[in-house]
Design a protein around this motif. Sequence first.
Motif, PDB file in Angstrom:
ATOM      1  N   TYR A   1       0.826  -1.199   0.000  1.00 28.57           N
ATOM      2  CA  TYR A   1       0.000   0.000   0.000  1.00 28.57           C
ATOM      3  C   TYR A   1       0.860   1.249   0.000  1.00 28.57           C
ATOM      4  CZ  TYR A   1      -3.161   3.627   1.617  1.00 28.57           C
ATOM      5  OH  TYR A   1      -3.873   4.778   1.724  1.00 28.57           O
ATOM      6  N   TYR A   2       1.803   1.300   0.921  1.00 26.35           N
ATOM      7  CA  TYR A   2       2.603   2.521   1.065  1.00 26.35           C
ATOM      8  C   TYR A   2       3.491   2.761  -0.157  1.00 26.35           C
ATOM      9  CZ  TYR A   2       0.812   2.150   5.751  1.00 26.35           C
ATOM     10  OH  TYR A   2      -0.034   2.038   6.815  1.00 26.35           O
ATOM     11  N   ALA A   3       4.032   1.700  -0.739  1.00 26.77           N
ATOM     12  CA  ALA A   3       4.844   1.861  -1.948  1.00 26.77           C
ATOM     13  C   ALA A   3       3.980   2.308  -3.128  1.00 26.77           C
ATOM     14  CB  ALA A   3       5.555   0.556  -2.277  1.00 26.77           C
ATOM     15  N   LEU A   4       2.786   1.774  -3.222  1.00 29.31           N
ATOM     16  CA  LEU A   4       1.896   2.095  -4.334  1.00 29.31           C
ATOM     17  C   LEU A   4       1.379   3.526  -4.266  1.00 29.31           C
ATOM     18  CD1 LEU A   4       0.374   0.998  -6.832  1.00 29.31           C
ATOM     19  CD2 LEU A   4      -1.446   0.298  -5.269  1.00 29.31           C
ATOM     20  N   TYR A   5       1.090   4.019  -3.074  1.00 27.89           N
ATOM     21  CA  TYR A   5       0.464   5.332  -2.916  1.00 27.89           C
ATOM     22  C   TYR A   5       1.393   6.402  -2.363  1.00 27.89           C
ATOM     23  CZ  TYR A   5      -3.935   3.093  -3.968  1.00 27.89           C
ATOM     24  OH  TYR A   5      -4.945   2.417  -4.600  1.00 27.89           O
ATOM     25  N   GLN A   6       2.695   6.161  -2.328  1.00 26.10           N
ATOM     26  CA  GLN A   6       3.612   7.121  -1.724  1.00 26.10           C
ATOM     27  C   GLN A   6       3.626   8.478  -2.434  1.00 26.10           C
ATOM     28  OE1 GLN A   6       7.578   5.593  -1.833  1.00 26.10           O
ATOM     29  NE2 GLN A   6       7.506   5.149  -4.003  1.00 26.10           N
ATOM     30  N   HIS A   7       3.292   8.515  -3.706  1.00 25.08           N
ATOM     31  CA  HIS A   7       3.317   9.764  -4.466  1.00 25.08           C
ATOM     32  C   HIS A   7       1.989  10.524  -4.392  1.00 25.08           C
ATOM     33  CE1 HIS A   7       1.448   6.880  -7.149  1.00 25.08           C
ATOM     34  NE2 HIS A   7       0.949   7.892  -7.809  1.00 25.08           N
ATOM     35  N   ARG A   8       1.018   9.977  -3.708  1.00 22.28           N
ATOM     36  CA  ARG A   8      -0.294  10.630  -3.639  1.00 22.28           C
ATOM     37  C   ARG A   8      -0.432  11.401  -2.330  1.00 22.28           C
ATOM     38  NH1 ARG A   8      -4.305   6.306  -6.509  1.00 22.28           N
ATOM     39  NH2 ARG A   8      -3.138   6.241  -8.449  1.00 22.28           N
ATOM     40  N   ASN A   9      -1.159  12.508  -2.397  1.00 20.92           N
ATOM     41  CA  ASN A   9      -1.327  13.349  -1.213  1.00 20.92           C
ATOM     42  C   ASN A   9      -2.741  13.923  -1.176  1.00 20.92           C
ATOM     43  OD1 ASN A   9      -1.391  15.511  -3.049  1.00 20.92           O
ATOM     44  ND2 ASN A   9       0.791  15.893  -2.829  1.00 20.92           N
ATOM     45  N   GLU A  10      -2.992  14.789  -0.224  1.00 21.14           N
ATOM     46  CA  GLU A  10      -4.332  15.357  -0.056  1.00 21.14           C
ATOM     47  C   GLU A  10      -4.757  16.186  -1.263  1.00 21.14           C
ATOM     48  OE1 GLU A  10      -2.106  15.109   2.403  1.00 21.14           O
ATOM     49  OE2 GLU A  10      -3.251  13.716   3.654  1.00 21.14           O
ATOM     50  N   GLN A  11      -3.833  16.948  -1.836  1.00 25.36           N
ATOM     51  CA  GLN A  11      -4.186  17.792  -2.979  1.00 25.36           C
ATOM     52  C   GLN A  11      -4.610  16.943  -4.180  1.00 25.36           C
ATOM     53  OE1 GLN A  11      -1.202  18.224  -1.225  1.00 25.36           O
ATOM     54  NE2 GLN A  11      -2.086  19.846   0.025  1.00 25.36           N
ATOM     55  N   GLU A  12      -3.914  15.853  -4.408  1.00 25.10           N
ATOM     56  CA  GLU A  12      -4.280  14.954  -5.506  1.00 25.10           C
ATOM     57  C   GLU A  12      -5.667  14.357  -5.265  1.00 25.10           C
ATOM     58  OE1 GLU A  12      -5.018  10.970  -6.890  1.00 25.10           O
ATOM     59  OE2 GLU A  12      -4.195  11.319  -4.915  1.00 25.10           O
ATOM     60  N   ALA A  13      -5.936  13.970  -4.029  1.00 20.82           N
ATOM     61  CA  ALA A  13      -7.240  13.402  -3.684  1.00 20.82           C
ATOM     62  C   ALA A  13      -8.351  14.431  -3.891  1.00 20.82           C
ATOM     63  CB  ALA A  13      -7.239  12.899  -2.239  1.00 20.82           C
ATOM     64  N   GLU A  14      -8.108  15.667  -3.488  1.00 23.08           N
ATOM     65  CA  GLU A  14      -9.119  16.719  -3.631  1.00 23.08           C
ATOM     66  C   GLU A  14      -9.430  16.995  -5.091  1.00 23.08           C
ATOM     67  OE1 GLU A  14      -7.691  20.035  -1.339  1.00 23.08           O
ATOM     68  OE2 GLU A  14      -7.793  18.862   0.529  1.00 23.08           O
ATOM     69  N   ARG A  15      -8.401  17.067  -5.936  1.00 19.29           N
ATOM     70  CA  ARG A  15      -8.638  17.306  -7.374  1.00 19.29           C
ATOM     71  C   ARG A  15      -9.460  16.170  -7.978  1.00 19.29           C
ATOM     72  NH1 ARG A  15      -3.214  18.880  -7.073  1.00 19.29           N
ATOM     73  NH2 ARG A  15      -2.540  16.889  -7.957  1.00 19.29           N
ATOM     74  N   PHE A  16      -9.091  14.934  -7.647  1.00 19.34           N
ATOM     75  CA  PHE A  16      -9.823  13.776  -8.156  1.00 19.34           C
ATOM     76  C   PHE A  16     -11.283  13.815  -7.717  1.00 19.34           C
ATOM     77  CE2 PHE A  16     -11.419   9.523  -7.020  1.00 19.34           C
ATOM     78  CZ  PHE A  16     -11.568   8.996  -8.292  1.00 19.34           C
ATOM     79  N   LEU A  17     -11.510  14.072  -6.436  1.00 21.75           N
ATOM     80  CA  LEU A  17     -12.880  14.056  -5.911  1.00 21.75           C
ATOM     81  C   LEU A  17     -13.719  15.213  -6.442  1.00 21.75           C
ATOM     82  CD1 LEU A  17     -12.143  12.879  -2.301  1.00 21.75           C
ATOM     83  CD2 LEU A  17     -13.359  11.611  -4.079  1.00 21.75           C
ATOM     84  N   ASP A  18     -13.108  16.372  -6.650  1.00 14.77           N
ATOM     85  CA  ASP A  18     -13.858  17.497  -7.225  1.00 14.77           C
ATOM     86  C   ASP A  18     -14.403  17.132  -8.600  1.00 14.77           C
ATOM     87  OD1 ASP A  18     -13.532  19.136  -5.016  1.00 14.77           O
ATOM     88  OD2 ASP A  18     -11.787  20.180  -5.850  1.00 14.77           O
ATOM     89  N   VAL A  19     -13.587  16.482  -9.421  1.00  8.80           N
ATOM     90  CA  VAL A  19     -14.025  16.054 -10.748  1.00  8.80           C
ATOM     91  C   VAL A  19     -15.106  14.984 -10.631  1.00  8.80           C
ATOM     92  CG1 VAL A  19     -13.302  14.904 -12.887  1.00  8.80           C
ATOM     93  CG2 VAL A  19     -11.867  16.688 -11.872  1.00  8.80           C
ATOM     94  N   LEU A  20     -14.886  13.996  -9.775  1.00  6.92           N
ATOM     95  CA  LEU A  20     -15.852  12.908  -9.603  1.00  6.92           C
ATOM     96  C   LEU A  20     -17.195  13.428  -9.094  1.00  6.92           C
ATOM     97  CD1 LEU A  20     -16.385   9.854  -9.673  1.00  6.92           C
ATOM     98  CD2 LEU A  20     -15.518   9.748  -7.322  1.00  6.92           C
ATOM     99  N   MET A  21     -17.181  14.290  -8.093  1.00  6.16           N
ATOM    100  CA  MET A  21     -18.427  14.809  -7.520  1.00  6.16           C
ATOM    101  C   MET A  21     -19.182  15.683  -8.520  1.00  6.16           C
ATOM    102  SD  MET A  21     -18.938  13.592  -4.503  1.00  6.16           S
ATOM    103  CE  MET A  21     -18.233  12.036  -4.954  1.00  6.16           C
ATOM    104  N   LYS A  22     -18.437  16.363  -9.381  1.00  6.36           N
ATOM    105  CA  LYS A  22     -19.082  17.170 -10.420  1.00  6.36           C
ATOM    106  C   LYS A  22     -19.909  16.285 -11.349  1.00  6.36           C
ATOM    107  CE  LYS A  22     -17.917  20.624 -13.898  1.00  6.36           C
ATOM    108  NZ  LYS A  22     -16.813  21.345 -14.550  1.00  6.36           N
ATOM    109  N   HIS A  23     -19.408  15.111 -11.647  1.00 11.05           N
ATOM    110  CA  HIS A  23     -20.110  14.183 -12.539  1.00 11.05           C
ATOM    111  C   HIS A  23     -21.233  13.427 -11.822  1.00 11.05           C
ATOM    112  CE1 HIS A  23     -17.640  14.743 -16.078  1.00 11.05           C
ATOM    113  NE2 HIS A  23     -16.586  14.724 -15.296  1.00 11.05           N
TER     114      HIS A  23
END
Length: 72
Positions: A1-23
């Motif tokens: 898990y940690y190796a797979l997601y080490q490059h992801r952070n809160e800002q990336e999650a927020e951008r993804f969710l903003d797009v998803l929630m818009k749809h």
Amino acid sequence: YYALYQHRNEQEAERFLDVLMKHLKLPLGAVIADLPCGKGRHAAYLGKKGFKVYGADLSPVNIQLAQGLNAP
């Protein structure tokens, strides 16, 4: 898990969710299940946006981290 997601952070999650929630166009207060929730990045952001979020994960460490993100 940690190796797979080490490059992801809160800002990336927020951008993804903003797009998803818009749809998805869910009403505020909708109930969302975040499975598996990992460290809770998505659940924390969705909660701040006005959704009721439940998260679960197999990792007790991830749950503890997620609870820390959601602490008042």
